[in-house]
Design an enzyme around this catalytic site. Structure first.
Site, PDB file in Angstrom:
ATOM      1  N   GLY A  86       3.071   2.683  10.926  1.00  0.00           N
ATOM      2  CA  GLY A  86       3.379   1.521  12.526  1.00  0.00           C
ATOM      3  C   GLY A  86       3.273   0.489  11.929  1.00  0.00           C
ATOM      4  O   GLY A  86       4.208  -0.713  12.474  1.00  0.00           O
ATOM      5  N   GLU A 109       0.818  -1.373   0.040  1.00  0.00           N
ATOM      6  CA  GLU A 109       0.280   0.033  -0.156  1.00  0.00           C
ATOM      7  C   GLU A 109       0.857   1.714  -0.230  1.00  0.00           C
ATOM      8  O   GLU A 109       1.786   1.198   0.586  1.00  0.00           O
ATOM      9  CB  GLU A 109      -1.131   0.303   1.155  1.00  0.00           C
ATOM     10  CG  GLU A 109      -1.871   1.594   1.217  1.00  0.00           C
ATOM     11  CD  GLU A 109      -2.946   1.525   2.512  1.00  0.00           C
ATOM     12  OE1 GLU A 109      -2.684   0.553   3.388  1.00  0.00           O
ATOM     13  OE2 GLU A 109      -3.650   1.883   2.291  1.00  0.00           O
ATOM     14  N   HIS A 162      -9.120  -3.672  10.180  1.00  0.00           N
ATOM     15  CA  HIS A 162      -9.094  -4.030   9.191  1.00  0.00           C
ATOM     16  C   HIS A 162      -9.711  -4.946   7.774  1.00  0.00           C
ATOM     17  O   HIS A 162      -9.973  -4.530   6.862  1.00  0.00           O
ATOM     18  CB  HIS A 162      -7.202  -3.048   7.970  1.00  0.00           C
ATOM     19  CG  HIS A 162      -7.478  -1.623   7.994  1.00  0.00           C
ATOM     20  ND1 HIS A 162      -8.383  -0.981   7.940  1.00  0.00           N
ATOM     21  CD2 HIS A 162      -6.120  -1.129   8.511  1.00  0.00           C
ATOM     22  CE1 HIS A 162      -7.477   0.795   7.890  1.00  0.00           C
ATOM     23  NE2 HIS A 162      -6.312   0.127   8.270  1.00  0.00           N
ATOM     24  N   GLU A 198      -1.793  -3.341   6.888  1.00  0.00           N
ATOM     25  CA  GLU A 198      -3.270  -5.059   7.393  1.00  0.00           C
ATOM     26  C   GLU A 198      -3.489  -5.798   6.412  1.00  0.00           C
ATOM     27  O   GLU A 198      -4.046  -6.514   5.896  1.00  0.00           O
ATOM     28  CB  GLU A 198      -4.852  -4.094   7.410  1.00  0.00           C
ATOM     29  CG  GLU A 198      -4.848  -3.481   5.947  1.00  0.00           C
ATOM     30  CD  GLU A 198      -5.009  -1.789   5.754  1.00  0.00           C
ATOM     31  OE1 GLU A 198      -3.754  -1.351   5.943  1.00  0.00           O
ATOM     32  OE2 GLU A 198      -5.334  -1.865   4.751  1.00  0.00           O
ATOM     33  N   HIS A 217      -6.869  -1.444  14.979  1.00  0.00           N
ATOM     34  CA  HIS A 217      -6.486  -1.287  13.805  1.00  0.00           C
ATOM     35  C   HIS A 217      -5.736  -2.096  12.639  1.00  0.00           C
ATOM     36  O   HIS A 217      -7.413  -2.903  11.710  1.00  0.00           O
ATOM     37  CB  HIS A 217      -5.441   0.284  14.098  1.00  0.00           C
ATOM     38  CG  HIS A 217      -5.737   0.907  12.965  1.00  0.00           C
ATOM     39  ND1 HIS A 217      -6.636   2.235  12.650  1.00  0.00           N
ATOM     40  CD2 HIS A 217      -4.857   1.070  11.500  1.00  0.00           C
ATOM     41  CE1 HIS A 217      -6.728   2.762  11.463  1.00  0.00           C
ATOM     42  NE2 HIS A 217      -5.821   1.613  10.684  1.00  0.00           N
ATOM     43  N   GLU A 218      -4.814  -2.734  12.935  1.00  0.00           N
ATOM     44  CA  GLU A 218      -5.344  -3.721  12.015  1.00  0.00           C
ATOM     45  C   GLU A 218      -5.569  -4.981  11.651  1.00  0.00           C
ATOM     46  O   GLU A 218      -6.403  -4.911  10.807  1.00  0.00           O
ATOM     47  CB  GLU A 218      -3.681  -4.050  11.790  1.00  0.00           C
ATOM     48  CG  GLU A 218      -2.465  -3.349  11.971  1.00  0.00           C
ATOM     49  CD  GLU A 218      -2.390  -1.883  11.013  1.00  0.00           C
ATOM     50  OE1 GLU A 218      -3.042  -2.115   9.471  1.00  0.00           O
ATOM     51  OE2 GLU A 218      -1.697  -0.534  11.062  1.00  0.00           O
TER      52      GLU A 218
HETATM   53  N1  B3K Z   1      -3.038   0.749   5.761  1.00  0.00           N
HETATM   54  C1  B3K Z   1      -1.608   0.926   6.126  1.00  0.00           C
HETATM   55  C2  B3K Z   1      -0.465   2.566   6.203  1.00  0.00           C
HETATM   56  C3  B3K Z   1      -0.326   2.551   4.641  1.00  0.00           C
HETATM   57  C4  B3K Z   1      -0.053   3.302   4.184  1.00  0.00           C
HETATM   58  C5  B3K Z   1       0.897   3.959   2.618  1.00  0.00           C
HETATM   59  N2  B3K Z   1       2.010   4.407   3.105  1.00  0.00           N
HETATM   60  C6  B3K Z   1      -1.431   1.254   8.085  1.00  0.00           C
HETATM   61  C7  B3K Z   1      -2.568   1.601   8.217  1.00  0.00           C
HETATM   62  O1  B3K Z   1      -2.935   2.120   8.052  1.00  0.00           O
HETATM   63  O2  B3K Z   1      -2.902   0.577   8.926  1.00  0.00           O
HETATM   64 ZN    ZN Z   2      -5.223   1.989   8.714  1.00  0.00          ZN
END
Ligand code: B3K
Ligand code: ZN
Length: 847
Positions: free
Chosen positions: A254, A122, A294, A257, A290-291
């Site tokens: 951090g 991502e 998702h 997901e 959080h992850e």
């Molecule tokens: N979805 C990822 C973040 C991706 C960042 C790309 N530069 C983590 C999160 O928000 O859960």
């Molecule tokens: Zn996220």
């Protein structure tokens, strides 16, 4: 390598891809400098497609062969991808590329971290792995074979088979390429199991490098708590037989997901009492949640295009904040979130980087993983829930999951669900998604007969992103208190929709004191001359009680900045009464002891039309801290002793609240005793929370050298703890020394600048040291710019993100603006600057 020429992408230009991807088979032959990726993909032309161009994204790929239905083809390849003539019936695309994970320092695509292979796709990293329609609305099932001599070989979905030197994985859930993941290395699994609400057994693994096994238990428990919570609160069950998490040391953010295979920055998952602070534990618990969340809000229902990023991020941040509230203290969580929102998102909204929660254009999407999309995006969900009520929110979410499971959606889809399930017209509410800027809400009050009237006037300052903001729907949670401090009206939600709007309350036998915007019911700046001392003493809403203390503190520090006034005795008396009140949550009291940050004070001065002087702000902050210490001197030591925790360490809300209070008291105590209590705590500390707070207090007191050396000797082999050691020295430096301290640290043998955690710990800390970063001689600006220029060719994402340290430059005096302008120009003129950084610099400069 230089990025493809910057190009602006617009939401209005969205067109679907002309083909569906029915299945994807990938084979990886891993080798550090020459990994072969073979893809076998079934495409079908879409009957309804208007554009049948067969374009596959691909960057930095060495194309070795391409075939369609077994016949070799010769596509046209550019820096961004390839186009090819294809049949107008379903066909099989086969292609082999070679990539160089060992040379991939951008930490996007397939790369190596301490010898292990891992991925980050991502937003648009999959195109660095193979040619593919790398856009979130193209979803498919993936089967992946990994050939490599590693004991751990992982990809998404279920494990199908493996043998010596290979493993095969199959993910039955269609997903966009950004959720693809692969990991290979010599890792150790911390194992557990979870039984879902319908009795399905899920194997849970947390993979770490040897040596980190002892730091897995907390993360695993957080995962199980998250799985259970999502079942209980949202009715969401996990959907594979296995859930893997891998900890990686080199990671740009951090965590990520990826379906069934979350990849985490080791700082966001590894924890132990000796090496992690209470704040670390809470952050880890929240990121794991959080992850995991998702999986439904992001993976099962994903985004149609990257403009819809808040669809998954705002909602998932909202969900993880609900989770933390349930696991810990809701009011403490809310106060902390608002502190964070104001410092990060309001700052963004008030400067050149302002953009709507759903932006309409971008050059580099990685630059839009912002506080606005995440945190303001979550506030928008919270407001929606406040407006429709908790039950209607739950029903709408059920409909959302039913209606859109397996789809790539838009904000329109999301709002339609709420309109259909509640019958509400959300046309005006939608402005929260399309307008940048923080609304200011002015309040006037009248009292006549027994009628009390509040008149609200809303105004959103225009920005480059939104020239003419229109009135928004602002839910204002309001309570009324009588002159004796007893509540005469419990919380009601007022819906402010007009530029100016009044609400009357009859039957008020005396003039009430309003408690407005309880729980911070909307992300706005409230402009109201409230009776803060009264509310601090009596408000039943914990958020507004804290807010009143904050307002008094702020007024006091601002008066001291503006005209050297001594801190306000009313504030100090109110604080004394609260801090000594053992009926109040210790964590809440710790928050009451905090002051508005120096950059928040600078923002307030700027908004009021003054030019902030960072040195004067620093001095006033110091004077207020000294006055706090002095005024509370009779209660600090007794409280400090009373709230010591003697039970074995637990990172729960109860214990961590007590440590938060003693941790907030220690710096004040240090001003009185010169650091004796801090030294004692440092010498006897058995957990990182206490060790670190003592170290910080000792540095501030000018007697940190011995403790810093001891700390380094004790922790030199623990990279996460050493990040703290690097960061704290900068944060606690006197303003004149901040840049020199950071410079010295960049020369330390353990300063590995290619590791984002270490880079951020050192240079990010400098950017966060308000008076140090803004030192008059420009040394802070210069040092940061030097390092950003050095990092950009290696890691554009982290560089671009840290450019935001300069976003507030227009607040400051002409000399500082010139100094910053020079550095921005220098960075902007760097040859071969990445697309990420050049977009950030030109937005900040207002070009
Ligand atoms: N979805 C990822 C973040 C991706 C960042 C790309 N530069 C983590 C999160 O928000 O859960
Ligand atoms: Zn996220």
């Amino acid at each position: 390598m230089r990025d493809a020429a910057p190009q602006t992408i617009y939401l209005k230009d969205y067109t679907p891809f002309g083909y569906t991807v029915d299945t994807v088979h990938l084979t990886f032959d891993l080798a550090p400098n020459a990994t072969r990726v073979t893809s076998r993909i079934k495409f079908s032309p879409r009957k309804d497609a208007t554009d049948k161009t067969f374009f596959l994204h691909g960057e930095q790929l060495n194309l070795r062969s391409a075939k369609i239905d077994g016949e070799t083809v010769t596509p046209t390849v550019t820096a961004e991808g390839l186009t090819c003539e294809v049949p107008n019936i379903p066909f099989i695309w086969e292609c082999e590329v070679q990539i160089d994970p060992a040379a991939n320092t951008s930490l996007e695509g397939l790369y190596q971290s301490s010898g292990m292979y891992c991925t980050q796709c991502e937003a648009e990293g999959f195109r660095k792995i193979t040619f593919y329609p790398d856009r979130p609305d193209v979803m498919s099932t993936f089967t992946v074979r990994i050939n490599g001599p590693h004991s751990t070989l992982l990809s998404n979905g279920d494990h199908v088979a493996s043998g010596d030197g290979w493993a095969e994985w199959h993910d039955p859930w269609p997903k966009p390429a950004y959720l693809f993941a692969l990991v290979a290395g010599e890792l150790i699994a911390h194992k557990d199991r979870f039984t879902t609400m319908n009795g399905r057994d899920v194997a849970l693994n947390l993979y770490v490098r040897p040596g980190d096994e002892g730091k897995c238990a907390f993360g695993m428990q957080a995962l199980k708590d998250s799985m259970k919570w999502d079942e209980d609160v949202y009715g969401r069950e996990y959907d594979l037989g296995i859930f893997n998490i891998v900890a990686v040391d080199d990671f740009n953010m951090g965590a990520m997901e990826n379906k069934g295979l979350n990849i985490f920055n080791s700082s966001a998952v590894l924890a132990s009492p000796e090496t992690s602070t209470d704040d670390n534990f809470e952050r880890i618990e929240a990121i794991i949640a959080h992850e995991y969340f998702h999986n439904w809000t992001g993976n099962r229902i994903t985004c149609r295009d990257w403009f819809q990023l808040c669809l998954k991020e705002g909602l998932t941040v909202y969900r993880d904040s609900q989770f933390t509230s349930d696991m810990r203290s809701p009011s403490v969580k809310r106060i902390r979130d608002v502190i964070d929102l104001r410092s990060r998102q309001f700052t963004e909204d008030q400067g050149p980087l302002a953009h709507p929660v759903r932006p309409e254009s971008f050059q580099e999407i990685n630059n839009f993983y912002t506080a606005t999309i995440y945190e303001k995006g979550a506030e928008v969900i919270g407001m929606l829930r406040t407006l429709v009520g908790a039950d209607a929110y739950s029903k709408a979410l059920d409909l959302y999951f039913d209606r859109h499971d397996g789809q790539a959606c838009t904000i329109e889809d999301w709002l339609q669900v709420f309109e259909d399930s509640t019958g509400r017209d959300l046309t005006q509410f939608k402005r929260w998604y399309s307008q940048a800027g923080t609304p200011h809400l002015k309040v006037a009050e009248t009292y006549q007969g027994d009628t009390y009237t509040l008149t609200f006037t809303q105004h959103t300052p225009p920005s480059a992103a939104t020239a003419k903001p229109e009135p928004q729907v602002i839910p204002v949670a309001l309570g009324l208190l009588g002159p004796d401090g007893v509540e005469t009206m419990s919380t009601q939600i007022l819906e402010v929709t007009k530029a100016t709007q009044s609400f009357s309350f009859t039957g008020q036998t005396s003039k009430p004191v309003p408690s407005i915007l309880r729980g911070f019911s909307a992300p706005v700046v409230l402009d109201h001359k409230a009776d803060h001392a009264f509310l601090l003493a009596h408000d039943t809403d914990p958020f507004n009680r804290w807010e009143s203390g904050r307002a008094l503190a702020k007024a006091s520090v601002l008066a001291s900045i503006r005209n050297g006034k001594a801190p306000d005795p009313a504030y100090l008396d109110g604080l004394h009464a609260l801090i000594r009140n053992d009926d109040l949550d210790p964590n809440f009291r710790a928050l009451m002891l905090g002051l508005p940050s120096q950059s928040e004070l600078a923002a307030d001065l700027h908004t009021a039309g003054d030019t902030p002087d960072p040195d004067a702000i620093w001095a006033a902050h110091e004077a207020t801290r000294a006055a706090q210490a002095d005024h509370l001197s009779d209660i600090l030591t007794p409280l400090f002793e009373r709230y010591q925790v003697s039970a074995p360490y637990q990172p729960d809300a109860g214990q961590s609240g007590k440590r938060a209070l003693t941790g907030a008291i220690l710096p004040l105590l240090t001003r009185l005793d010169g650091g004796d209590a801090a030294q004692k705590q440092f010498d006897s500390a058995s957990n990182m929370t206490q060790q670190l707070s003592a170290l910080g207090a000792l540095i501030s007191a000018g007697r940190g050298d011995g403790a810093l050396a001891a700390f380094e000797t004790q922790w030199r082999d623990d990279r996460l703890v050493m990040d703290k050691w690097f960061g704290l020295q900068v944060i606690k430096a006197k303003p004149d020394d901040a840049a020199d301290t950071a410079t010295a640290l960049t020369k330390h043998a353990a300063f590995n600048w290619k590791n984002p955690n270490r880079f951020r710990a050192t240079l990010g800390a400098l950017a966060m040291h308000h008076a140090g970063f803004h030192a008059k001689d420009g040394s802070g600006y210069r040092l940061l710019a030097d390092w950003l220029i050095k990092l950009d060719p290696v890691n554009p994402q982290t560089t671009a993100r840290m450019c935001s340290a300069f976003q507030t430059w227009r607040r400051y005096d002409a000399i500082r603006q010139t100094l910053i302008g020079t550095q921005l120009e220098r960075i902007g003129n760097t040859p071969k600057l990445s697309r990420d950084t050049s977009e950030m610099i030109s937005r900040i400069r207002g070009a």
